[in-house]
Scaffold this motif. Structure first.
Motif, mmCIF file in Angstrom:
data_model
loop_
_atom_site.group_PDB
_atom_site.id
_atom_site.type_symbol
_atom_site.label_atom_id
_atom_site.label_comp_id
_atom_site.label_asym_id
_atom_site.label_seq_id
_atom_site.Cartn_x
_atom_site.Cartn_y
_atom_site.Cartn_z
ATOM 1 N N HIS A 29 -8.825 5.633 -4.410
ATOM 2 C CA HIS A 29 -8.427 4.903 -3.439
ATOM 3 C C HIS A 29 -7.751 5.722 -2.257
ATOM 4 C CE1 HIS A 29 -10.148 1.436 -5.493
ATOM 5 N NE2 HIS A 29 -9.692 0.412 -4.643
ATOM 6 N N ASP A 30 -7.966 4.963 -1.082
ATOM 7 C CA ASP A 30 -7.354 5.389 0.200
ATOM 8 C C ASP A 30 -6.162 4.394 0.549
ATOM 9 O OD1 ASP A 30 -9.206 7.526 0.242
ATOM 10 O OD2 ASP A 30 -10.556 6.340 1.784
ATOM 11 N N VAL A 31 -5.103 5.128 0.989
ATOM 12 C CA VAL A 31 -4.023 4.193 1.555
ATOM 13 C C VAL A 31 -3.817 4.587 3.082
ATOM 14 C CG1 VAL A 31 -1.486 3.798 1.617
ATOM 15 C CG2 VAL A 31 -2.723 4.246 -0.725
ATOM 16 N N TRP A 32 -4.038 3.330 3.928
ATOM 17 C CA TRP A 32 -4.319 3.838 5.446
ATOM 18 C C TRP A 32 -2.866 3.262 6.028
ATOM 19 C CZ3 TRP A 32 -8.337 5.759 8.191
ATOM 20 C CH2 TRP A 32 -9.551 5.900 7.117
ATOM 21 N N LEU A 33 -2.564 4.166 6.991
ATOM 22 C CA LEU A 33 -1.142 3.754 7.781
ATOM 23 C C LEU A 33 -1.327 3.517 9.101
ATOM 24 C CD1 LEU A 33 1.397 6.302 5.873
ATOM 25 C CD2 LEU A 33 0.442 4.216 5.011
ATOM 26 N N SER A 34 -0.587 2.890 9.666
ATOM 27 C CA SER A 34 -0.516 2.755 11.265
ATOM 28 C C SER A 34 1.059 3.054 11.355
ATOM 29 C CB SER A 34 -0.884 1.393 11.989
ATOM 30 O OG SER A 34 -0.875 1.325 13.178
ATOM 31 N N ALA A 51 -10.814 11.237 13.873
ATOM 32 C CA ALA A 51 -10.558 12.699 14.188
ATOM 33 C C ALA A 51 -9.000 12.777 14.523
ATOM 34 C CB ALA A 51 -11.550 13.050 15.266
ATOM 35 N N GLU A 52 -8.399 11.746 14.910
ATOM 36 C CA GLU A 52 -7.018 12.004 15.370
ATOM 37 C C GLU A 52 -6.062 11.494 14.030
ATOM 38 O OE1 GLU A 52 -8.372 7.849 16.502
ATOM 39 O OE2 GLU A 52 -9.070 9.755 16.542
ATOM 40 N N CYS A 53 -6.542 11.098 13.042
ATOM 41 C CA CYS A 53 -6.003 10.639 11.887
ATOM 42 C C CYS A 53 -5.241 11.669 10.918
ATOM 43 C CB CYS A 53 -6.746 9.620 11.241
ATOM 44 S SG CYS A 53 -5.746 8.719 10.032
ATOM 45 N N ASP A 54 -3.876 11.763 10.709
ATOM 46 C CA ASP A 54 -3.633 12.798 9.599
ATOM 47 C C ASP A 54 -4.075 12.476 8.222
ATOM 48 O OD1 ASP A 54 -2.345 14.309 11.605
ATOM 49 O OD2 ASP A 54 -0.488 13.084 11.417
ATOM 50 N N VAL A 55 -4.469 13.418 7.535
ATOM 51 C CA VAL A 55 -5.141 13.360 6.230
ATOM 52 C C VAL A 55 -4.017 14.087 5.140
ATOM 53 C CG1 VAL A 55 -6.640 13.705 4.471
ATOM 54 C CG2 VAL A 55 -7.400 13.234 7.218
#
Length: 478
Positions: A29-34, A51-55
């Motif tokens: 699973h992925d956990v997405w942050l804002s 593209a601008e999202c840190d991984v």
């Protein structure tokens, strides 16, 4: 995810343990942050990564809530391991009353900062720092400054001094809580900040009745949650003190109060805590080491309270919650097995599981500290206080049971990444943004200065124990 949420970070492909008791681990699973908030938890690959999202690559990791230490004395980091072979009275009267009055504000800062970074390194993202070294306003300011510098989520719990008048503060005391608490409350007035405030009340049996009533009502006036320590139901060197009954006399059993230790309370006292909305914080490792007896886990559970976990102090034991979780479960199951043996029968299947213990180290800690709305579980809308455990190691591979891996197998060495309020504070196994050599040098120099100043004041048991354990590079004998 809401359309307006701008994705800033995604923790990709991990085995997600949300900490919600009814939810099983979520593989891949992925956990997405804002920013600092969690905005989605979804199957990996369901959404493309902007593209601008840190991984953060979590494909070989358990992604879990940050651990919560509901009771710690960070200023004692300087004294690490000094009392591991001592009972509580030796620690209190032969070390604390002798050495601690020499603490300067800079010593409090050095110890608190080093202790807070230790917590982060061990995957603990939130702490209640129960501070009873407030020998001056400058000591208090140093403590707060160190917590703020660390980047931790922390509750600064304001208590009393440990100065040259220590017995007058901590034994049948007629001294009311220091009035400087009002100044600190103004300084820490933002209850939504990363560092907030609580009222660290001395245990009811340590102060006179008039002082108890004054202190509890002062905390209410200031809008502060009470956490009371000082051997609540601890060891029985002086007999039972019935601290919860003392509070009941004056209608001081208020919702939200945190009662620390609670080892040897009477059955009705556990009922009183549960019935008035109180919380119990237990420190199994420290309690068993200093002679308080068995932890209150079983008593708390049987009377309707799920305790939070804490480490207490590295002056006695290790400061990580992995060891605390193991001690909690092993002492509980050991006691149940012992009782079954006495009754000449076998144990029943376990009611308390590793999932329950993890909850005590996370969600129950958040509830005790009044922080359930922002931390303790991984849920949409909560702060991103997140820990990644590296499972690609000979210690944790193959990953078969994520919950037992966290509670019974993992160690601080397995903590690879830590985020607090969405900010990465440990990455690839290394703390970020600090010169750790400088931090270690600072607390070591503080230790040297304190022992040089106060070593001759240490009691005979302390001197003997330290000498026997190899602490001979400083002058500590008469």
């Amino acid at each position: 995810m809401l359309v307006q949420d701008k994705m800033t970070t995604v923790i990709l492909g991990g085995t997600v343990v949300t900490g919600r008791s009814a939810q099983a681990p979520l593989p891949s699973h992925d956990v997405w942050l804002s920013g600092e908030k969690i905005v989605a938890i979804a199957p990996s690959g369901e959404r493309s990564v902007p593209a601008e999202c840190d991984v953060v690559d979590a494909r070989h990791a358990i992604v879990m809530p940050g651990l919560i230490d509901s009771h710690r004395h960070l200023w004692q980091t300087t004294l690490r391991g000094m009392c591991s072979d001592m009972i509580a009275p030796e620690y209190r009267h032969q070390l604390r009353e002798a050495l601690v009055p020499f603490f300067r504000p800079q010593d409090v800062y050095a110890a608190t900062l080093a202790g807070a970074l230790e917590l982060i390194d061990c995957g603990i993202t939130t702490v209640l720092d129960w501070v009873h070294i407030l020998n001056s306003p400058e000591h208090a300011d140093a403590s707060v400054a160190a917590l703020q510098a660390s980047g931790m989520r922390a509750v600064f719990a304001h208590s009393a001094p440990n100065d040259t008048d220590a017995p007058l503060w901590w034994s049948n005391s007629d001294r009311k809580h220091p009035s400087d608490v009002r100044r600190l409350r103004k300084k820490l007035s933002d209850d939504e900040a990363l560092v907030t405030m609580a009222f660290a009340a001395r245990a009811p049996q340590l102060v006179q009745r008039e002082v108890r009533v004054h202190d509890w009502h002062l905390a209410r006036e200031l809008g502060l949650r009470i956490a009371t320590d000082g051997g609540i139901g601890g060891g029985l060197w002086g007999g039972r003190t019935y601290p919860i009954r003392l509070l009941q006399q004056d209608d001081l059993l208020w919702p939200g109060t945190v009662y620390i230790h609670c080892n040897n309370l009477a059955p009705d006292e556990y009922d009183l805590i549960a019935g008035t909305g109180g919380h119990i914080s237990i420190s199994p490792c420290a309690e068993m080491f200093v002679g308080f007896g068995m932890p209150a886990t079983q008593n708390a559970l049987s009377h309707g309270t799920r305790p939070a976990l804490s480490t207490d102090s590295v002056i006695f034991v290790a400061g990580d919650m992995f060891g605390t979780m193991r001690s909690t479960l092993s002492s509980l199951r050991g006691m149940l097995g012992y009782e079954a043996t006495l009754a000449d029968k076998g144990v029943e299947p376990w009611d308390i599981t590793t999932a329950d213990i993890l909850e005590m180290a996370t969600a129950r800690g958040a509830a005790a500290l009044g922080l359930s709305d922002r931390t303790g579980t991984l849920e949409v809308g909560k702060s991103a206080d997140i820990v990644l455990l590296n499972t690609r190691s000979v210690r944790l591979s193959p990953l078969n049971n994520p919950l037992s891996t966290i509670v019974l197998l993992a160690t601080p060495a397995d903590v690879e990444t830590v985020l607090i309020a969405g900010k990465i504070v440990k990455k690839n196994g290394v703390l970020t943004n600090f010169d750790l050599n400088a931090v270690i040098d600072g607390v070591t120099k503080s230790r040297d200065w304190l022992v040089a100043k106060g070593g001759s004041q240490l009691g005979p048991a302390v001197k003997r124990r330290l000498a026997d354990s190899g602490f001979d590079h400083l002058t500590i004998t008469d």
